[in-house]
Each structure stands twice: as C-alpha cells, then as structure tokens.
Design a protein around this motif. Structure first.
Motif, short mmCIF file in Angstrom:
data_model
loop_
_atom_site.label_atom_id
_atom_site.label_comp_id
_atom_site.label_asym_id
_atom_site.label_seq_id
_atom_site.Cartn_x
_atom_site.Cartn_y
_atom_site.Cartn_z
N TYR A 46 0.83 -1.21 0.00
CA TYR A 46 0.00 0.00 0.00
C TYR A 46 0.87 1.26 0.00
O TYR A 46 2.02 1.23 0.42
CB TYR A 46 -0.89 0.07 1.25
CG TYR A 46 -1.87 -1.05 1.40
CD1 TYR A 46 -3.05 -1.08 0.63
CD2 TYR A 46 -1.64 -2.08 2.31
CE1 TYR A 46 -3.96 -2.13 0.77
CE2 TYR A 46 -2.55 -3.12 2.46
CZ TYR A 46 -3.70 -3.13 1.68
OH TYR A 46 -4.61 -4.16 1.81
N VAL A 47 0.24 2.37 -0.42
CA VAL A 47 0.81 3.71 -0.24
C VAL A 47 -0.11 4.44 0.72
O VAL A 47 -1.34 4.34 0.61
CB VAL A 47 0.88 4.46 -1.59
CG1 VAL A 47 1.00 5.95 -1.37
CG2 VAL A 47 2.06 3.96 -2.41
N ALA A 48 0.46 5.16 1.67
CA ALA A 48 -0.36 5.90 2.63
C ALA A 48 0.01 7.38 2.60
O ALA A 48 1.16 7.75 2.36
CB ALA A 48 -0.15 5.36 4.04
N THR A 49 -0.99 8.23 2.81
CA THR A 49 -0.76 9.67 2.88
C THR A 49 -1.49 10.23 4.10
O THR A 49 -2.31 9.54 4.70
CB THR A 49 -1.30 10.38 1.62
OG1 THR A 49 -2.72 10.17 1.53
CG2 THR A 49 -0.62 9.89 0.35
N GLY A 50 -1.21 11.49 4.39
CA GLY A 50 -1.85 12.14 5.54
C GLY A 50 -3.09 12.92 5.15
O GLY A 50 -3.35 13.99 5.69
N HIS A 51 -3.88 12.39 4.22
CA HIS A 51 -5.12 13.06 3.81
C HIS A 51 -6.25 12.80 4.81
O HIS A 51 -6.39 11.68 5.32
CB HIS A 51 -5.58 12.57 2.43
CG HIS A 51 -4.81 13.17 1.29
ND1 HIS A 51 -3.84 12.48 0.59
CD2 HIS A 51 -4.87 14.41 0.74
CE1 HIS A 51 -3.34 13.27 -0.35
NE2 HIS A 51 -3.94 14.44 -0.27
#
Length: 395
Positions: A120-125
């Motif tokens: 997975y890729v994770a972001t702080g959205h």
C-alpha cells in the motif's frame, strides 16, 4: 506483515499517519518526494523542500523506520507545472493539488512504492476508504474525512479504483487537534508545525509571483460592469429539448469593453481568476470589486462591485465527455439519465444539492442554488451522502 510506504511530507499529518501504521503492525517505510529544483524560477528565499525533507527524516528516525528521498521533479514539471502555465495562459484556472494527487502521489510515486515491494501507499489526507462487495467484485469507496473542517476528499476526486485499492488514509477518522496531540505525545518534531499553504509538495510558493516568472507581464485594462437588468434578465427562448436548455443555462455571460467603464490597469489577465478580489488595486467603490470574467486574448479583466454581483453567479456547469471521471464506475450514468447528488466546485465549499444530467457531448451539473465563481479549469466533485463518486473539469 504488509509493507506500507508513506509519503512523508515533513508535515504533522503524514508524520502521524506513519506512526499509526507502525502501531497497527505494518512494516512502514517513509519516502519524501522532491518535486522541485528549477533554479530558473525562484520560489522563495528559503529552501522549503530542504527544511521539509529534513523534518521528514527526523520523524522517520524517531519512529525507527527507513527513510529515503525520491526525486520526482522532472515528472512534476512535465505533468503539473507545464500544465498549470498552459492553463493560465488560456485564461483557465487549474487545481494543482488535485492534479498532483492524480499524476504524482498516486501514479508516479505509487509505482515507485509498488516497485519497492509495497502493498500500500499511505498519505496524511483527511479522508476515509472502505470496501463493499457488489456482484462478486470488491468496490473501493472514497469517503469524506470525519473532521468536516479538514475533509480533503475533494483533492482525491480524480483517483481510480486501482489507485484506491492500494491506498491507505490512516488519519481520516481523526480531527486535526487529535492528530496534533498524537504527534506531541510521541514528541514528533512536526507536532506544532504550521500546515503548508503552498503548492503540493513544493512548499511556500506564492502563486502570483510564480506565474509572473514564467508568463510575461502585459498591461491591460480593468472594466467595471454594472449589475444591470439588461445584462442578466433575459427572455428565455423556447427549447427543443432538455439538453438545449441546459446548454443555454451553462453558457457564461459575454462582456465587451463598451458594456462598462474602465476603472484601472493590470499587468496580465492571465494572472487573474474568476471570483478574485485581491490584486486589482482599484479604489473608489462602496464594495470591493470582484473579477467576474477575464479575456486573455484582448487582455481585459471584467469586474463587478460586491460579492453578490449577478455576474458572479450561475447554477449550471458543463463537463466535456473526455473530462468526466467516475471513482465509482458502477454508478456512472449514461446519455439521457440523471442522478441527484451533492456537489462542490472548490475545496472547503459546503456540499450543495445538485442533479447530474448526462447528454451526448458531456455532463451537466445543475445546482439547486446559483453558485459563485464557477471557474473553467477547476474541478467539480459529486457525492452521494459522504461518498465521493465522481468528478470532472469545469468547461
């Protein structure tokens, strides 16, 4: 143990996203995207990306996760910056944040992450994702963040099912103050860091100065248009069908120099956007002047006095076929069909009641109430309750 690569931006949101994933038992790797190093354009006297990458590295160190900087500046210039300049030159107003998510974070960056073996890729959205099963297939839903004041689902309105399948949004259930508290409790250097106001992953860039370094100044005139009935109260023609009516209602007013009076000068119509108030430097009016339209070919800015000027408002917009995007392909409507939705034409706008109508050449969005400053080049996003199901570029 699933591997997640977090886009660490050097801000508090992505820092806490990385911390939460590690707490949940994922193998976490932090990557900082370096998106800019074009010396021909000065962004600011500071070097924000250096400061941000340093903060990201300190957060990774504190969390005990591997960290790396990836240089995506070439792709960013091609896909975002060149596109932006081109759009502004044509008198349109692009949204670099939406584009950055579609083209960089969840495309170029995601491919790098998957090549590094990430699940997975994770972001702080501030948004959420969930999964439902329909006709034996998994469908990914993009939901608003629980913090109404920070919901960033709009910025992700161009994501596809494939991109959502590989994405995680760990802070979507949290409020901003909760995120800051977690960062403070974990003694992360970003706990009290101000939110970035600049372009996506570039940092403290001010758009007018940025544009002026690439688009040459060109003196033109500012024209004030009166809020008069003869402009805005017209007898409505008889239409052959619904599509003809919507086409008529979505067409913006056309102004000419003789329609108003010259009240000032400007340094380039391509620096201005509909609804803009700042930067006109024209006094002598009871209420401030707002840009109601720009003509980049004749280099004229048309303005109206006050935020309720009728030149700012209309309630129908059009999206061309090529610019329609469904996050939920299973919900898309075909020619002749309609769908009641909630919609917004800019980030932070409260969701508005609207109806979609699919026509031969595209899609009409008909708002229940007139909307201020519908701007070509921006994105309209539509929702069913709190789920973002589709979007499009305003034509």
């Amino acid at each position: 143990m699933k591997r997640v690569i977090v886009g660490l931006s050097g801000g508090v949101d992505s820092s806490v996203a990385a911390y939460l994933l590690k707490e949940q038992g994922y193998e976490v790797i932090g990557l900082f995207m370096k998106n800019w190093h074009d010396d021909s354009v000065t962004i600011s006297k500071e070097c924000p990306w250096l400061e941000d990458s340093n903060d990201a590295m300190l957060v990774a160190d504190k969390l005990g996760i591997p960290f790396q900087v990836v240089d995506l500046s070439e792709e960013y210039k091609e896909r975002i910056v060149d596109y932006m300049f081109n759009e502004y030159e044509q008198g349109r107003t692009p949204n670099p944040d939406v584009l950055c998510n579609r083209e960089i974070k969840f495309d170029v960056f995601m491919k790098i992450a998957l090549d590094l073996g990430a699940d997975y890729v994770a972001t702080g959205h501030y948004c959420r994702k969930d999964i439902l099963e329909k006709d034996g297939e998994l469908i990914y839903r993009l939901l608003s963040g629980l913090d109404d004041n920070k919901d960033q689902s709009y910025f992700l309105c161009q994501l596809s099912q494939e991109q959502l399948a590989k994405s995680l949004f760990p802070i979507g259930e949290l409020k901003k103050d909760e995120v800051r508290k977690i960062a403070a409790d974990q003694e992360l250097i970003t706990a009290d860091k101000k939110d970035s106001q600049g372009l996506c992953f570039i940092g403290k860039v001010r758009l007018p100065e940025f544009l002026q370094q690439k688009l040459s100044p060109k003196e033109g005139i500012i024209v004030q248009i009166p809020d008069a009935d003869h402009f805005y109260v017209k007898s409505i023609p008889v239409f052959k069908n619904k599509e003809d009516e919507l086409s008529y209602l979505s067409t913006k007013h056309k102004y000419n120099l003789e329609d108003g009076k010259v009240v000032g000068k400007h340094q380039g119509a391509h620096y201005f956007t509909k609804g803009q108030r700042k930067g006109l430097a024209v006094g002598g009016t009871v209420e401030p002047l707002f840009v109601i339209d720009t003509d980049v070919e004749k280099n004229i800015i048309y303005t109206g006095e006050g935020k309720n000027h009728r030149g700012l408002y209309r309630n129908v917009l059009f999206v061309k076929n090529d610019d329609i995007h469904w996050v939920r392909e299973d919900l898309k409507i075909t020619e002749g069909e309609s769908l009641k939705v909630l919609a917004r034409i800019r980030y932070r706008q409260k969701l508005q009641k609207a109806e979609l109508f699919r026509a031969e050449k595209g899609l009409y969005v008909v708002f229940e109430n007139p909307q201020s400053a519908i701007t070509e080049g921006q994105f309209v996003a539509w929702y069913l309750e709190d789920e973002l199901v589709g979007s499009g570029v305003i034509n």
